[in-house]
Motif scaffolding. Sequence first.
Motif, short mmCIF file in Angstrom:
data_model
loop_
_atom_site.label_atom_id
_atom_site.label_comp_id
_atom_site.label_asym_id
_atom_site.label_seq_id
_atom_site.Cartn_x
_atom_site.Cartn_y
_atom_site.Cartn_z
N GLU A 21 0.83 -1.19 0.00
CA GLU A 21 0.00 0.00 0.00
C GLU A 21 0.87 1.25 0.00
O GLU A 21 1.89 1.30 0.68
N SER A 23 0.51 5.15 0.93
CA SER A 23 -0.44 5.91 1.74
C SER A 23 0.16 7.20 2.28
O SER A 23 1.31 7.24 2.72
N SER A 52 -3.99 5.07 -0.83
CA SER A 52 -4.93 5.82 0.00
C SER A 52 -4.33 7.12 0.51
O SER A 52 -3.15 7.19 0.86
N SER A 78 -8.43 4.87 -2.58
CA SER A 78 -9.37 5.50 -1.67
C SER A 78 -8.82 6.82 -1.12
O SER A 78 -7.65 6.91 -0.74
N SER A 79 -9.68 7.83 -1.16
CA SER A 79 -9.41 9.13 -0.52
C SER A 79 -8.14 9.80 -1.02
O SER A 79 -7.45 10.49 -0.27
N ASN A 105 -12.42 9.50 -3.87
CA ASN A 105 -11.35 10.34 -4.40
C ASN A 105 -11.94 11.64 -4.95
O ASN A 105 -13.12 11.69 -5.31
#
Length: 261
Positions: A21, A23, A52, A78-79, A105
């Motif tokens: 991930e 992030s 994310s 995401s986001s 998003n």
Amino acid sequence: MAIHTEREEITSSMVLNTGDEWSGIVSPEASGGAVAVSGAGVTVTGSAVGFSMNAANDGGAVAVTDGGRVDLTDAVFSSNSAGHWGGAFRNMATMNLSGGTIVGNRADGLAGAGFNDAAMVISGTVVTGNSAGAGGAFYNNNYGDLTVSDGLVSGNSAATGGAISNDGYVKVFGGTMTTNTATYGGAVFNAATLNISGAVLSANAAGNDGGAVYTNNTATFTGAVFASNTTDNRGGGIYNANSATVVGGTFSGNSAAVYGG
């Protein structure tokens, strides 16, 4: 599984580690807040990776340019956010997503989820809750060829094209587009070439024209279902200001405040 917290520029082919991930990487002046892929013949593949809360000028999480290619299966975006284009990603080469989720998003300009100006395929993906000025989920630019198939596109919002705003060539095959909202074109705003086949467009809403679709160029609808879409002005299901062809399909429960329910 690893969590990446620094931006990466990828210029040679590689396979991303499953479960990794990216992030919280903020790159305000960059294209591709977390990952930038570029170079002819450079292919990046991955499964079940995540992006994310990354941010950039464009391509909040990922940018693909200069002949690069990205193929991802079951990825989660995401986001992520962009100050300009592509809250989650910006594609100027080749990008293919299969399965996965694109949720929450946003872009201050175009394409809350993905900006495309080349070749992009989104297949079997859940795309929900994204927002932008135009193209709440996707903005397909002049040279873009965008295919969206067999997924769920819901709850996205924009001023034009709650789910998709198109200036190139968009094909939608199967799947469902529902509860998207915009001023023009609750689900889709088309200014170029649009082909929708076998898809369900339901409960989308426009504050002005085109509860589900607003088109002012060339559009073809084959076996599509338009149900319970609404507009505060004209064209509850489709508002057509140019050339539209409808082959089969059904229209039910659509409504318009002025005409063309």
